[in-house]
Design an enzyme around this catalytic site. Structure first.
Site, PDB file in Angstrom:
ATOM      1  N   TYR A 440       1.023  -1.133   0.051  1.00 20.16           N
ATOM      2  CA  TYR A 440       0.156   0.140  -0.116  1.00 20.16           C
ATOM      3  C   TYR A 440       0.571   1.338  -0.122  1.00 20.16           C
ATOM      4  O   TYR A 440       2.136   1.240   0.209  1.00 20.16           O
ATOM      5  CB  TYR A 440      -0.978  -0.125   1.182  1.00 20.16           C
ATOM      6  CG  TYR A 440      -0.796  -0.273   2.559  1.00 20.16           C
ATOM      7  CD1 TYR A 440       0.361  -0.068   3.030  1.00 20.16           C
ATOM      8  CD2 TYR A 440      -1.716  -0.666   3.500  1.00 20.16           C
ATOM      9  CE1 TYR A 440       0.828   0.002   4.377  1.00 20.16           C
ATOM     10  CE2 TYR A 440      -1.439  -0.860   4.544  1.00 20.16           C
ATOM     11  CZ  TYR A 440      -0.421  -0.480   5.398  1.00 20.16           C
ATOM     12  OH  TYR A 440       0.163  -0.599   6.588  1.00 20.16           O
ATOM     13  N   GLU A 441       0.034   2.444  -0.159  1.00 14.06           N
ATOM     14  CA  GLU A 441       0.798   3.831  -0.409  1.00 14.06           C
ATOM     15  C   GLU A 441       1.846   3.714  -1.558  1.00 14.06           C
ATOM     16  O   GLU A 441       2.804   4.272  -1.531  1.00 14.06           O
ATOM     17  CB  GLU A 441       1.426   4.073   0.913  1.00 14.06           C
ATOM     18  CG  GLU A 441       1.699   5.474   1.037  1.00 14.06           C
ATOM     19  CD  GLU A 441       0.520   6.396   0.882  1.00 14.06           C
ATOM     20  OE1 GLU A 441      -0.469   6.255   1.445  1.00 14.06           O
ATOM     21  OE2 GLU A 441       0.739   7.335   0.109  1.00 14.06           O
TER      22      GLU A 441
END
Ligand SMILES: Cc1cc2nc3c(=O)[nH]c(=O)nc-3n(C[C@H](O)[C@H](O)[C@H](O)COP(=O)(O)OP(=O)(O)OC[C@H]3O[C@@H](n4cnc5c(N)ncnc54)[C@H](O)[C@@H]3O)c2cc1C
Length: 619
Positions: A440-441
């Site tokens: 993620y990110e």
């Protein structure tokens, strides 16, 4: 034995390497002192140990529950979440004007390491809330700040970041969530988001979603995206809170971070979901980019935090677990069984974990410190210079923190042997929880593209040149230390490898072989990460060596025997020796590989590009 974070190493980086007390000379941090920094860390440690850590295992076992459209966070999370917010931790590094305490980010991130090591799933809730509050602080109108920001910084309400859709993951630009103008900055929002962390839960009364959507008629792709404030409960004309037509349709059942609710959200199922434009139309991606540095550093901190506690758990286990005889008496069945820390292979694994954790910590704290220097800068030149360091460091921090943190957690399991694989022991949870950080990110593949495609090319490569110039200045000081001579030599070879690959990419980028830098972007990022950590550990070894020599001098320990005696009883001396050992291990075992890795990248091997798809497998 402390099991979350090596606080002596934290103190060494903050005070002896980065000398953060000097930040207090800037007007922005003039009300702080070393004592205040240390006090904050002590308080964070208490809360992390006493409340976050005990809830970690329970949260993993119970997980989040989805019932009748509502999500319940693990029962054990409510109390620590409340105490965290009441203690003002959420806005620790934000200015007093928004209700924060104004600490430097580097101190706040040292606290993040403690909370994250104790319980990352729980920490996700305030983490996402802080991100939303920061967006409002930077881009919100005074009215929006009044309505939402203060409640978010206080943790009274929670926040989310809603970007991902089923067809729009890494490619955020292909999102389809719609925003239909209603006038006066309000829009009707409709669309479905998936994988939204903290998308629905019962820790707070209300949740404020930051939603990326496309205004009707806006251009296709990233340029047409805007960002909206979409509260789950919105204010009606009388100032009361009414339902805003945001529905949770389910939660994901996943490998780790079971206590963190990962939700699918439907916005405007009944045509009644109102969103409020944040910033200007079509600037959603730019706004997100502005906030990305802090968010990506935060995710890198996850890997560091979980690696940190995995290392300390494994170290404790290695000191206690008896198995086999020492190498000297391994053929003697009557020899006493020894703790596994006596075995060379176990020591090698421990040194990998120790040096990696310390290298990551130095790297990630340095990035936070550079953000503080941007915030405190008193001239445009100073601000730009430090912003350049931050921009370059962030993709490396996010990717190295998450990947290496994962490898440290994996090594912890190896040290525990079979017990590491068993849920009764904590390290398997750490490994499961940690994996998501590389995804993620922005996946780590995307981080590498950011480094190679954007950061290296910005200002004609000036970001990297400036960073190397700053490193050379410090290297000149280290060079005066005779004891560091050999390590400096290896580091310089690794640095040269980075330079060679950078030039190779620049040349390839100008030809029809422009895909070659994309192909090798991730190995290049890893190479830069190793070089950066090698440099920081070398710097630490130099400082530690100086301190160690002082201790020997103070005790008039001139020869090797006298020095050995001191090391037996003097914890400080043992710590500094441990620092030098970390640098020696990392530089000799990891950094020496830089040349081979650079050679692999520059081999012009394009097999991965040239192989036909059916060549991967006919099946
Ligand atoms: C537990 C969890 C929590 C999450 N929390 C949030 C949240 O709070 N908010 C939110 O908006 N999202 C969240 N996400 C979504 C997350 O950010 C995405 O999963 C991630 O961005 C990757 O998107 P994807 O899963 O669609 O993978 P894809 O984009 O399909 O990528 C698959 C693979 O292809 C690679 N790839 C894709 N495009 C390229 C390219 N152009 N060049 C090279 N390689 C490429 C990727 O690196 C990856 O290896 C969460 C996800 C999970 C699992």
């Amino acid at each position: 034995m402390k099991l979350l974070v090596d606080e002596r190493d934290v103190s060494f980086i903050l005070h002896e390497q980065l000398r953060i007390e000097e930040l207090c000379r800037y007007p922005k941090y003039s009300s702080f002192s070393r004592d205040l920094f240390d006090m904050a860390l002590q308080e964070a440690e208490k809360l992390a140990e006493k409340e976050f850590y005990p809830a970690n295992r329970d949260g993993d076992r119970q997980g989040c529950r989805f019932e009748n459209g509502k999500v319940r966070a693990p029962d054990a999370y409510h109390r620590p979440y409340q105490h965290y917010c009441e203690g003002g931790w959420l806005a620790m590094s934000d200015p007093p004007e928004v209700g924060g305490q104004g600490f430097p980010l580097v101190v706040a991130n040292a606290c993040v390491e403690l909370f994250g090591a104790a319980n990352w799933s729980l920490f996700m809730y305030p983490g996402l809330t802080h991100g939303s509050a920061r967006l409002l602080e930077e881009f919100g109108t005074p009215e929006q700040q009044e309505l939402y920001m203060h409640k978010l910084f206080a943790g009274e309400w929670a926040g989310t970041m809603c970007m991902t859709e089923a067809q729009a993951g890494s490619d955020v630009g292909s999102l389809t969530t719609r925003a239909t103008p209603l006038g006066e900055g309000t829009y009707l929002i409709s669309g479905q988001k998936i994988f939204i962390s903290s998308g629905m839960h019962d820790l707070t009364e209300n949740i404020v979603h930051m939603v990326l959507a496309r205004i009707d008629g806006a251009p296709k792709g990233a340029r047409g995206i805007s960002i909206f404030i979409v509260p789950r409960l919105r204010y009606d004309v009388d100032g009361g809170l009414v339902d805003n037509d945001v529905a949770c349709t389910g939660i994901e059942h996943k490998m780790g971070i079971h206590g963190s609710a990962t939700c699918s959200l439907n916005f405007g199922e009944n045509g009644k979901c109102i969103g409020y434009l944040l910033g200007q139309e079509h600037t959603g991606m730019r706004i997100m980019f502005e906030m990305m540095n802090e968010a990506r550093l935060f995710v890198g901190m996850q890997g560091l935090a979980q690696g940190s506690t995995a290392y300390l758990h494994a170290l404790k286990y290695a000191k206690e677990r008896l198995q086999g005889a020492s190498a000297e008496r391994m053929k003697d069945p009557t020899a006493p069984r020894v703790p596994i820390i006596h075995h060379p292979d176990v020591r090698r694994m421990l040194m990998f974990m120790k040096s990696s954790t310390e290298g990551m910590r130095a790297l990630l704290y340095l990035a936070a410190y550079c953000i503080d220097r941007v915030r405190a800068a008193q001239s445009e030149e100073e601000k730009e210079r430090f912003k350049g360091y931050v921009d370059l460091l962030i993709p490396i921090c996010k990717s190295v923190g998450s990947d290496l943190g994962f490898r440290v957690c994996e090594t912890a399991i190896q040290i525990y042997g079979g017990y590491g694989y068993i849920t009764e022991f904590p390290v398997e949870q750490l490994l499961r929880d940690c994996k998501i950080a590389s995804i993620y990110e922005g996946t780590n593949g995307i981080q590498a593209l950011d480094l190679v495609g954007r950061k290296l090319t910005q200002k004609r490569g000036q970001l990297l040149k400036n960073a190397m110039a700053a490193m050379t200045e410090i290297l000149e000081r280290i060079r005066t230390n005779f004891n560091m001579r050999e390590l400096v030599g290896i580091y310089e070879e690794a640095q040269e490898s980075v330079i060679q690959v950078t030039k190779f990419f620049a040349l390839k980028g100008m030809t029809d072989e422009f895909q070659v830098p994309l192909l090798h972007a991730k190995p290049y990022l890893d190479l830069c990460g190793d070089a950066a950590m090698g440099f920081l550990l070398l710097w630490q070894a130099h400082l530690a060596d100086r301190r160690l020599q002082e201790i020997y001098r103070d005790h008039r320990a001139g020869d090797a025997r006298a020095q050995q005696e001191i090391l037996k009883n003097n914890r400080s001396a043992a710590f500094y020796l441990g620092k030098i050992a970390s640098a020696r291990f990392f530089i000799n075992q990891v950094l020496t590989q830089a040349h081979g890795r650079a050679r692999a990248i520059m081999s012009n091997d394009k097999s991965a590009l040239e192989i036909p798809e059916y060549g991967f497998s006919l099946g």
